[in-house]
Design a protein around this motif. Structure first.
Motif, short mmCIF file in Angstrom:
data_model
loop_
_atom_site.label_atom_id
_atom_site.label_comp_id
_atom_site.label_asym_id
_atom_site.label_seq_id
_atom_site.Cartn_x
_atom_site.Cartn_y
_atom_site.Cartn_z
N VAL A 462 -15.65 -12.26 54.93
CA VAL A 462 -17.16 -11.96 55.15
C VAL A 462 -17.23 -11.02 53.79
N ASP A 463 -16.60 -10.04 54.41
CA ASP A 463 -17.08 -8.52 53.35
C ASP A 463 -16.01 -8.80 52.62
N PRO A 464 -15.29 -9.31 51.29
CA PRO A 464 -13.81 -8.56 50.94
C PRO A 464 -13.64 -6.79 50.90
N ARG A 465 -14.28 -6.23 50.52
CA ARG A 465 -13.85 -4.97 50.96
C ARG A 465 -12.35 -4.20 50.94
N MET A 466 -11.47 -4.09 50.76
CA MET A 466 -10.25 -3.33 51.39
C MET A 466 -10.20 -2.65 49.89
N VAL A 467 -9.93 -0.67 50.44
CA VAL A 467 -9.58 -0.03 49.14
C VAL A 467 -8.83 0.46 49.30
N VAL A 468 -8.04 0.74 48.78
CA VAL A 468 -6.75 1.21 48.90
C VAL A 468 -6.90 2.53 48.21
N ALA A 469 -6.65 3.82 48.23
CA ALA A 469 -6.98 5.06 47.60
C ALA A 469 -5.18 5.79 48.32
N VAL A 470 -4.79 6.23 46.70
CA VAL A 470 -3.35 6.30 46.87
C VAL A 470 -3.23 7.55 45.75
N LEU A 471 -2.72 8.66 46.74
CA LEU A 471 -2.81 9.66 46.88
C LEU A 471 -1.50 10.19 45.36
N ASN A 472 -1.36 9.64 44.22
CA ASN A 472 -0.31 9.35 43.58
C ASN A 472 0.33 11.03 42.99
N ASN A 473 1.23 11.63 43.50
CA ASN A 473 1.20 13.30 43.46
C ASN A 473 2.95 13.00 43.19
N HIS A 474 3.52 11.80 43.15
CA HIS A 474 5.27 12.58 42.74
C HIS A 474 6.15 13.02 42.95
N ASP A 475 5.43 13.75 44.24
CA ASP A 475 5.98 14.33 45.73
C ASP A 475 5.62 13.80 46.97
N LEU A 476 6.81 13.54 47.13
CA LEU A 476 6.64 13.34 49.21
C LEU A 476 6.27 14.59 49.93
N ASN A 477 5.36 15.13 49.78
CA ASN A 477 4.45 15.90 49.76
C ASN A 477 4.14 17.02 51.49
N GLN A 478 4.40 16.52 52.26
CA GLN A 478 4.17 16.73 53.44
C GLN A 478 5.29 17.37 53.86
N VAL A 479 6.82 16.75 53.35
CA VAL A 479 7.70 16.93 53.55
C VAL A 479 8.50 18.34 52.95
N ASP A 534 -16.24 -6.78 44.49
CA ASP A 534 -16.21 -8.04 45.03
C ASP A 534 -14.26 -8.53 45.87
N ARG A 535 -13.74 -7.66 45.98
CA ARG A 535 -12.14 -8.31 46.03
C ARG A 535 -11.89 -6.76 46.40
N PRO A 536 -10.68 -7.14 46.86
CA PRO A 536 -9.62 -5.47 47.70
C PRO A 536 -9.48 -5.02 46.14
N PHE A 537 -9.48 -3.58 46.14
CA PHE A 537 -9.82 -2.50 44.97
C PHE A 537 -8.14 -1.17 45.32
N VAL A 538 -7.55 -0.50 44.78
CA VAL A 538 -6.70 -0.32 44.26
C VAL A 538 -6.91 1.35 43.92
N ILE A 539 -6.97 2.65 43.82
CA ILE A 539 -7.62 3.64 43.33
C ILE A 539 -6.51 4.74 43.40
N ASP A 540 -5.87 4.69 41.86
CA ASP A 540 -4.86 5.47 41.78
C ASP A 540 -5.43 6.65 41.02
N PHE A 541 -5.22 7.53 42.45
CA PHE A 541 -5.86 9.10 41.75
C PHE A 541 -4.16 9.89 41.54
N ARG A 542 -4.40 11.06 40.12
CA ARG A 542 -3.64 11.79 39.98
C ARG A 542 -3.54 12.87 40.90
N THR A 543 -2.85 13.05 42.09
CA THR A 543 -3.65 14.32 42.42
C THR A 543 -1.72 15.18 42.34
N ASP A 544 -2.68 16.18 42.95
CA ASP A 544 -2.02 17.41 42.37
C ASP A 544 -0.78 18.16 43.51
N PRO A 545 0.39 17.78 43.25
CA PRO A 545 1.25 18.61 44.44
C PRO A 545 0.90 19.60 44.85
#
Length: 595
Positions: A462-479, A534-545
């Motif tokens: 009914v509500d097609p909004r499904m947002v995927v926010a990718v924190l794209n820092n080129h790093d497996l950051n937590q480890v 009006d559909r699932p949406f991907v945001i590719d955020f270029r973030t700082d590791p």
């Protein structure tokens, strides 16, 4: 009616709406039955069996119902395991239905023959059975559904391929035949009155009361608020209980633990009384020092009672019902000094979060990304975070309010459930928006393929909004940062560095939408665009590791260890030291209340 037909009929009798699955010849009989049953319950096709299990977990977490997943024999059944362990460790009801080779081939080292009873005996330790004759049904399936729901765990039903094709014969009124019945009646156990009185004595005697609540308190929001009001207590939340109480209440200190907040840490450090409700939070070092506080625990599960801290009173019971019986025994605190201290610390923390979000980074501060989202969240949103540094920002920067729901892989802390969780959530609540915050490692591991699943089904929502926010820092950051802070080791590039992927571009090739964000000023417009899509949406955020997920209790020695690792191992990225120190200093700036 064949056994396979009856299995689907019995699932419908249990009001199962969806089975998250992937096909294979080990369940061909069931697939044919699905065709005869006109796809009832709905067969939701994931891209991988592990994702099917995660979707069942997400559905169960956000619907309050039992999730069901299915897979073929051998590799399919093996693939389910990680998602099933996620359910087991987070106390989520999920039933797995898996195929097996024909009975005549068992023991013959046949293709895809795996000892599934042995394989599943741990993850489905409460109930795991193989159906070898039709008269075992409906009992086996009913027990799997009932035990999963009442014990909040994983159960498994294994059905060999040839058994699926047998004609169904109900159990007879005869020796060694086991009949069955449907349904799980609601019940809410409560402790004895004398135990409640003892608990009240402990809580009434305290002057500085701290509460810790988990997901077991989610249906006891009103009662938790009443108890906190009477005792003048502050309330911290285990991460799985982040949505159990609104963060807009001034005495709520937010999350606790490695991913938690400073006011939660300080409240536990300074309290003299502790009340834990519906939580098995495992990190003892974040609770009061032993001997510092008198403590009471309330939990529905007797096996989880008395853990983590030397509790003086252990109450086994439903959180809401137990608190209702406890409330008349509690005495209202008249000195508001402790509560004011808790509230001042909590208010100060949100100022610190704003300052940390405002720290400049190259190209974008991930804390700025998530902090910006906080003000834009719809009051009925469903949130999921993946494991990694994304979970830090979800835990610290997003304030629950209204009817918001949120979860992550709390105990297993596995990578990859963020996207399948919100897909499961969209089947549970197709009329609500959902957002997943994931790192680029998790997105590359699992999220990309499941965008195909979202593209396959989103038109039904009914509500097609499904947002995927990718924190794209080129790093497996937590480890990376754990290596620096805990081992004093520099970043090991071969294990930690990730290739750049154009996630939004890929989403568009699947018929979804998306945008890549590389400048701080574009963060808020991107969130607004995604939440209006009006559909699932991907945001590719270029973030700082280089922005470290420093815990709120981090010592200068730990920061120095991380700095030493960076300077001696990858000095060309010494800006990481600057970012770490800057983030820590935000807590000590004028107006922070800290000397």
């Amino acid at each position: 009616m064949k056994v396979s037909d009856y299995v689907l009929k019995r699932l419908r009798d249990w009001d199962v709406e969806y089975v998250f699955a992937y096909p294979g010849d080990g369940i061909n009989g069931l697939l044919a039955a699905w065709g005869r049953a006109e796809d009832r319950p709905r067969f939701i096709q994931a891209r991988h069996e592990e994702m099917a299990a995660f979707q069942a977990v997400g559905y169960a977490k956000f619907s309050g119902r039992t999730g069901v997943c299915a897979a073929t024999s051998g590799p399919g059944a093996i693939h389910l395991l990680n998602g099933l362990y996620d359910a087991k460790l987070d106390h989520v009801p999920v039933v797995a239905i898996v195929g097996q080779t024909d009975r005549s081939a068992m023991g013959g080292s046949y293709q895809q023959e795996v000892d599934l009873l042995g394989l599943y005996k741990d993850v489905a330790s409460e109930f795991c059975e193989m159906v070898t004759v039709s008269a075992q049904l409906p009992n086996v399936l009913d027990r799997a559904m009932r035990i999963a729901a009442t014990r909040r765990t994983v159960t498994a039903v294994i059905i060999p391929a040839d058994v699926q094709e047998l004609d169904y014969e109900a159990p007879a009124h005869a020796f060694k035949q086991v009949p069955s019945s449907l349904g799980v009646p609601h019940y809410a156990p409560v402790p004895a009155q004398e135990e409640l009185a003892t608990a009240a004595e402990v809580l009434n005697s305290g002057e500085k009361v701290a509460m810790l609540i988990g997901q077991g308190a989610r249906r006891a929001r009103r009662e938790v608020e009443q108890v906190a009001d009477l005792l003048g207590a502050g309330v911290a939340k285990a991460l799985l209980g982040k949505d159990a109480l609104p963060d807009t209440l001034p005495y709520v200190t937010g999350s606790i633990g490695l991913l938690g907040t400073r006011p939660s840490y300080e409240m536990m450090r300074d309290c003299d009384t502790l009340l834990v409700v519906g939580s098995s939070f495992p990190y003892t070092q974040f609770l009061p020092e032993f001997g510092q506080a008198r403590a009471v625990q309330i939990d529905l599960d007797p096996s989880m009672i008395g853990l983590r801290y030397p509790f003086e009173v252990n109450l086994v019971g439903d959180a809401a019902e137990t608190l209702r019986r406890l409330i008349p025994l509690l005495e209202r605190k008249t000195d508001g000094t402790w509560r004011k201290t808790v509230e001042d610390n909590a208010a100060r923390w949100w100022e610190v979060m704003q300052r940390r979000a405002d720290v400049s980074a190259d190209p974008i501060n991930p804390e700025h990304v998530v902090h910006t989202l906080d003000a834009l969240l719809p009051d009925n949103v469903i949130l999921a975070a993946d494991s990694g540094s994304a979970a830090n920002w979800y835990a610290r920067h997003l304030r629950m309010r209204g009817d918001m729901r949120g979860s992550l892989s709390g105990t297993l802390a596995t990578m990859g459930p963020g996207v399948p969780y919100v897909i499961g959530a969209k089947f549970a609540h197709p009329d609500r928006p959902a957002i997943a915050i994931v790192g680029d490692g998790a997105m590359q591991m699992n999220g990309l393929a499941e965008l195909i699943t979202a593209a396959k089904y989103y038109r039904e929502w009914v509500d097609p909004r499904m947002v995927v926010a990718v924190l794209n820092n080129h790093d497996l950051n937590q480890v990376t940062w754990e290596m620096r802070a805990m081992q004093g080791a520099p970043q090991f590039e071969p294990s930690q560095s990730l290739p750049d992927v154009r996630y939004a571009d890929i989403a568009r090739t699947f018929g979804l939408d998306g945008v890549r964000v590389e400048k701080p000023q574009d963060v808020e417009p991107a969130w607004r665009q995604a939440l209006a899509a009006d559909r699932p949406f991907v945001i590719d955020f270029r973030t700082d590791p280089a922005v470290p997920p420093i815990p709120p209790h981090a010592t200068w020695d730990q920061i120095k260890a991380a700095a030493s690792a960076v300077l001696h191992g990858d000095s060309d990225r010494a800006s990481m030291v600057q970012q770490g120190v800057k983030a820590k200093i935000q807590e000590f700036l004028p107006g922070s209340g800290r000397s």
